[in-house]
Scaffold this motif. Structure first.
Motif, short mmCIF file in Angstrom:
data_model
loop_
_atom_site.label_atom_id
_atom_site.label_comp_id
_atom_site.label_asym_id
_atom_site.label_seq_id
_atom_site.Cartn_x
_atom_site.Cartn_y
_atom_site.Cartn_z
N ARG A 1 0.96 -1.03 0.05
CA ARG A 1 0.15 -0.14 -0.01
C ARG A 1 1.00 1.18 -0.09
O ARG A 1 1.89 1.22 0.66
CB ARG A 1 -0.65 0.09 1.36
CG ARG A 1 -1.71 -1.30 1.60
CD ARG A 1 -2.71 -1.44 0.49
NE ARG A 1 -3.37 -2.73 0.80
CZ ARG A 1 -4.41 -3.29 1.18
NH1 ARG A 1 -4.86 -2.09 1.91
NH2 ARG A 1 -4.67 -4.44 1.46
N TRP A 2 0.46 2.24 -0.53
CA TRP A 2 1.08 3.47 -0.66
C TRP A 2 1.08 4.22 0.72
O TRP A 2 0.33 4.30 1.43
CB TRP A 2 0.46 4.66 -1.61
CG TRP A 2 0.98 6.06 -1.61
CD1 TRP A 2 1.88 6.51 -2.26
CD2 TRP A 2 0.62 7.01 -0.72
NE1 TRP A 2 2.29 7.66 -2.04
CE2 TRP A 2 1.39 8.03 -0.84
CE3 TRP A 2 -0.41 7.16 0.23
CZ2 TRP A 2 1.15 9.19 -0.49
CZ3 TRP A 2 -0.49 8.38 0.99
CH2 TRP A 2 0.48 9.25 0.48
N CYS A 3 2.35 4.78 0.87
CA CYS A 3 2.34 5.95 2.06
C CYS A 3 3.44 6.52 2.01
O CYS A 3 4.24 6.64 0.81
CB CYS A 3 2.70 4.98 3.22
SG CYS A 3 3.98 4.34 3.47
N GLN A 4 3.42 7.91 2.79
CA GLN A 4 4.52 8.72 2.54
C GLN A 4 5.30 8.86 3.63
O GLN A 4 4.89 8.67 4.96
CB GLN A 4 3.70 10.31 2.50
CG GLN A 4 4.77 11.36 2.47
CD GLN A 4 4.97 11.75 0.79
OE1 GLN A 4 4.15 11.14 -0.18
NE2 GLN A 4 5.82 12.27 0.50
N LEU A 5 6.57 8.66 3.79
CA LEU A 5 7.34 8.05 4.90
C LEU A 5 8.27 9.79 4.93
O LEU A 5 8.72 10.22 4.05
CB LEU A 5 8.40 7.26 4.62
CG LEU A 5 8.25 5.95 4.89
CD1 LEU A 5 9.65 5.01 4.63
CD2 LEU A 5 7.65 5.64 6.17
N VAL A 6 7.90 10.33 6.11
CA VAL A 6 8.54 11.73 6.45
C VAL A 6 9.57 11.61 7.41
O VAL A 6 8.95 11.17 8.70
CB VAL A 6 7.32 12.38 6.85
CG1 VAL A 6 8.00 14.10 6.86
CG2 VAL A 6 6.31 12.68 5.63
N ARG A 7 10.83 11.98 7.17
CA ARG A 7 11.91 11.73 8.30
C ARG A 7 11.81 12.99 9.45
O ARG A 7 12.89 13.89 9.20
CB ARG A 7 13.04 11.73 7.40
CG ARG A 7 14.41 11.44 8.34
CD ARG A 7 14.83 10.16 8.91
NE ARG A 7 15.74 10.08 9.77
CZ ARG A 7 16.91 10.13 9.82
NH1 ARG A 7 17.73 10.01 8.48
NH2 ARG A 7 17.79 10.19 10.61
N VAL A 8 10.88 12.85 10.21
CA VAL A 8 10.81 13.80 11.34
C VAL A 8 10.29 13.25 12.58
O VAL A 8 9.88 12.15 12.47
CB VAL A 8 9.88 15.02 11.14
CG1 VAL A 8 10.41 15.93 9.83
CG2 VAL A 8 8.66 14.44 10.85
N SER A 9 10.61 13.64 13.54
CA SER A 9 10.20 13.16 14.88
C SER A 9 10.23 14.28 15.94
O SER A 9 11.11 14.83 16.50
CB SER A 9 11.41 12.24 15.30
OG SER A 9 11.06 11.79 16.59
#
Ligand code: FAD
Length: 816
Positions: free
Chosen positions: A626-634
């Protein structure tokens, strides 16, 4: 009476205390071409029968501001407008039955003193000194508010109306508004006396606000309660005492028993907020009448019996008095009990000043705030607590409004403990994986209606409501939150975050336009950054994460509660000829926060995304097909990603990540742990640390300002402030706190003077310290400076920390 004009700058619908105050303050601001329409006589709504108590007490900073302003206005209003009125400043005694209540009082005393009011704590002896008829054996103390008192609500309204008329504003009585329509840039309000066109319109229709709102396509979140007070005949002992003393008794509030008791001439007035309360006009057999002017509900003494008995035990002379009259009138409630005061959501040039539960003591301040919204588009004080946009569409649901209104009314004087979640009106918006996280022990709390896990309980934990009745850090949650923070620090944690507000900005010119609204540089395609939005005064309007997907194509992500507020800010500044569009796509997506040193290894098992991409990047990828957007923040300050998913794919993706995480020690974590982790990084949260009470520079956000940009909203004001230097500035403090961490608006002390305030506080489990963020007098912000923080009345040593995150100051863990 003169004929209704064909045009006015502003039309106010409703002539109660609030509408009249709005008119008075508009006229005072020079906007005299304003018209107030009242369908009956002024005060015909809730105002005429109100008891007229004017407390300044509030545990909300902004509402205290409003009430303080009202009390001070009322003291001089009679002379100002030449309309003498009955306003008795008697002071009040608010009784405390428990340690927790006294802590609440001490906190409010601290806030009140910071606002310049001499509130105080009384011992039982001191209470009896001011109130000789009082039984005090079971009391722990009291709060004394010397500014409290009572005013004649009708006289107050007439005085405000006279003041407004004298300045040139007009009032049309017996002239109901019957509809509204938009023509060009104007509103056309219809009445039986003809139509009136205006630039701006205000719904001040009290308990009729929902009906008026409909003409604007606005579903006002509100309901109506029945509220009673009892008037008693003369009490000879009281009459004699009062004659001798030369004044009335202070107003008494037994907040734990939930009533007020006030001297009324030589008798008394008892007004309970009863648990066994009654809503009106919510069922088909009790329809709301078209007109209820100057009417009351039938007396309902049975509901009040317990409160009467309790009051007689507290003030035995009351038992000797005969009941002379009862008043049972309609009182409107919004779902959180605060009024709706500010821009009407989604409707241009329309405002709300309605649904006031304490509209007599708040009318003065509310008029000031409303006039600022109308004339300047912004307010002196941050008024988010009353902003109509704090709700979104779910809150207008009638059952929800009734459930919340009854809950608030029955707990009108309740303490709002930080770990307590009010039970009514729950489960309005559920995450796609709600059942999964519930099975893991999630203890939920609603955020703009979205149920999110606050912390995760283990079998055997005390989950009773009683366990949450504390201001203390300690409680059944403590060990669990600590373990959740440890998992995030040592392995990985996953937090389900439904309802993150999300706007898509797309089309030619989007980049250039967004750059004029934000103070800093926009990220490049493939990158994400924090953006701050300033008003023309340089004050902090909001913070959003800006994800640039492509040239002129952005996703803006912001807090769940900010959804309508932030969307409107963007739309308000949209150029008329914009070739780009802004869409609210919040409902289409959901989000998981995966954070911790093992998060890369976990993701490696489920995706072929490039996990070496650095901090502040994003990428589209697949997890479990499934599509997702991985965003490298925390926001937790660890290695981590936000996993943005389509709502329908969230469960599949969560399952895959959860399963992959088990061998790496993945645990669920909640909002409590996140708040602890973020405060250790000095990350600000919206409407606590970030609000229009502070400028971007006071907020210590200089590094998010790009001075080289030709222009951006607020730049001129910020440049001026930069030249002059800020008077106060954001700091991180470590606090040698006791059992409680510093709540919002705890005062900061130095050399015996108040030198600032906290904007949030919490325990940091990684650092093992109590931490507060706050605003401090600029000359004291040197790292290492020792100050004190007043927490629930006691002062604790605090030390100013270097500017930057307290934990992992070089962000090595984030960049890992
Ligand atoms: C028993 C009781 C005791 C209370 N005691 C206190 C107290 O001690 N202290 C306190 O602060 N608050 C008290 N309140 C609450 C207080 O009465 C209200 O909060 C306050 O009166 C609200 O004022 P308002 O101007 O917003 O609304 P309202 O007074 O209800 O005024 C709204 C006006 O709008 C008019 N209107 C409606 N529709 C239209 C239309 N289509 N066109 C033109 N006009 C329209 C109505 O006729 C009405 O006059 C009490 C309430 C009750 C019931």
């Amino acid at each position: 009476m003169s004929a209704l004009p064909s045009h006015a700058r502003v039309v106010i619908i409703g002539g109660g205390a609030v509408g009249a105050s709005a008119l008075y303050h508009l006229a005072k601001a020079g906007w005299t071409d304003c018209v107030l329409l009242e369908k009956n006589e002024l005060t015909a709504g809730s105002t005429w029968h109100a008891a007229g108590n004017v407390p300044t007490f509030s545990s909300s900073w902004s509402i205290m501001n409003m009430q303080r302003y009202s009390a001070s206005l009322y003291r001089e209003l009679g002379a100002l407008v030449d309309y003498p009125m009955n306003y008795h400043v008697t002071g009040s005694i608010r009784l405390g039955h428990s340690k927790e209540r006294l802590q609440e009082f001490k906190r409010v005393v601290g806030m009140g003193r910071y606002q310049g009011m001499d509130l105080d704590i009384l011992s039982p002896d001191e209470m009896r000194g001011k109130y000789p008829f009082l039984e005090t054996h079971d009391l722990t103390g009291a709060l004394y508010d010397p500014y409290d008192g009572d005013i004649d609500p009708a006289q107050l309204t007439q005085a405000l109306a006279k003041g407004a008329r004298d300045m040139g504003a007009k009032i049309f009585r017996f002239c109901p508004a019957t509809g509204a329509r938009r023509e060009g840039d104007e509103w056309v309000i219809s009445t039986p006396q003809g139509e009136i066109r205006c630039e701006k319109v205000v719904n001040a229709a009290g308990y009729y606000a929902r009906e008026v709102g409909k003409w604007f396509g606005r579903d006002v979140p509100m309901m109506v309660m029945s509220h009673q007070y009892m008037l008693f005949e003369e009490i000879p002992e009281l009459a004699a005492w009062s004659r001798e003393a030369g004044h009335k008794l202070p107003l008494l509030r037994d907040v734990d028993s939930s009533y007020y008791l006030r001297q009324e001439k030589t008798g008394m007035n008892l007004g309970p907020y009863e648990r066994n309360c009654k809503a009106h006009w919510v069922t088909p057999d009790d329809p709301m009448p078209d007109d209820f002017s100057f009417q009351l509900f039938p007396d309902d003494l049975d509901r009040l019996e317990w409160y009467l008995n309790d009051a007689v035990e507290r003030v035995p002379i009351l038992g000797t008095a005969g009941l002379s009259r009862m008043i049972n009138g309609p009182i409107p409630y919004a779902p959180d009990g605060n009024p709706l005061l500010g821009p009407m959501p989604g409707v241009p040039n329309a405002f709300e000043a309605c649904v006031f539960t304490f509209g007599i003591c708040q009318a003065g301040g509310a008029g000031k705030v409303l006039a600022e919204w109308v004339t300047e588009g912004e307010t002196e004080w941050d008024m988010w607590s009353c902003d109509p946009r704090r709700y979104t569409s779910f809150a207008a649901d009638k059952d929800y409004c009734v459930a919340k209104g009854m809950e608030i009314y029955g707990h009108e004087y309740a303490m709002h403990f930080p770990k307590h979640a009010w039970p009514a009106g729950r489960d309005r918006k559920l995450s796609p994986i709600h059942d999964r996280i519930k099975a893991l022990g999630a203890q939920f709390k609603p955020y703009n209606g979205w149920e999110r896990a606050n912390w995760y309980a283990q079998p055997g934990d005390d989950l009773s409501e009683e366990s949450t009745q504390t201001w203390n850090r300690e409680g059944p949650w403590r060990a669990r939150i600590e373990a959740e923070c440890r998992a995030v620090t040592e392995a990985a944690g996953i937090l389900d975050l439904p309802g993150f507000s999300r706007f898509r900005v797309k089309g030619e010119g989007a980049t250039a336009w967004l750059s004029t609204l934000t103070t800093g540089k926009l990220p490049k395609p493939g990158r994400i950054g924090l953006a701050y939005f300033s008003d023309d005064k340089g004050r902090i309007v909001t913070e959003m994460s800006v994800m640039m997907l492509d040239e002129d194509f952005f996703f803006l992500i912001t807090a769940a509660t900010a959804q309508w507020h932030d969307f409107e800010w963007l739309q308000k500044h949209l150029p008329k000829d914009a070739a780009f569009t802004i869409d609210d796509v919040t409902e289409s997506f959901s989000c998981q926060i995966l954070s911790g040193p093992k998060s890369r290894a976990i993701l490696a098992d489920v995706t072929d995304a490039d996990l070496q991409k650095g901090w502040l990047t994003h990428q589209s990828c697949q997890i479990a097909g499934r599509w997702c957007q991985l965003v490298r923040v925390s926001f937790a300050g660890e290695l981590g990603w936000e996993i943005h998913t389509k709502v329908e794919d969230t469960a599949t993706i969560f399952d895959a990540v959860w399963e992959a995480g088990q061998k790496h020690g993945l645990r669920p974590f909640g909002m409590e742990a996140l708040d602890s982790l973020r405060i250790e990084k000095s990350y600000r949260s919206w409407k606590g640390d970030l609000s229009t009470d502070y400028t971007i520079l006071q907020g210590g956000l200089d590094r998010f300002v790009d001075w080289t940009k030709p222009d951006f909203k607020g730049k001129a004001a910020l440049e001026r402030e930069k030249q002059q230097g800020v008077t106060k500035r954001f700091v991180t403090l470590t606090v040698e706190a006791g059992e409680c961490d510093a709540p919002y608006m705890s005062t900061l002390w130095h050399d015996g003077k108040v030198v600032g305030e906290t904007t949030s506080g919490n325990w940091g489990y990684r650092t093992g310290k109590s931490i507060a963020l706050g605003m401090l007098r600029a000359d004291l912000t040197v790292p290492g400076t020792e100050i004190e923080v007043e927490i629930y009345g006691d002062r604790f040593k605090a030390v100013v920390q270097p500017d930057g995150p307290l934990f992992d100051p070089n962000n090595e863990r984030l960049r890992a």
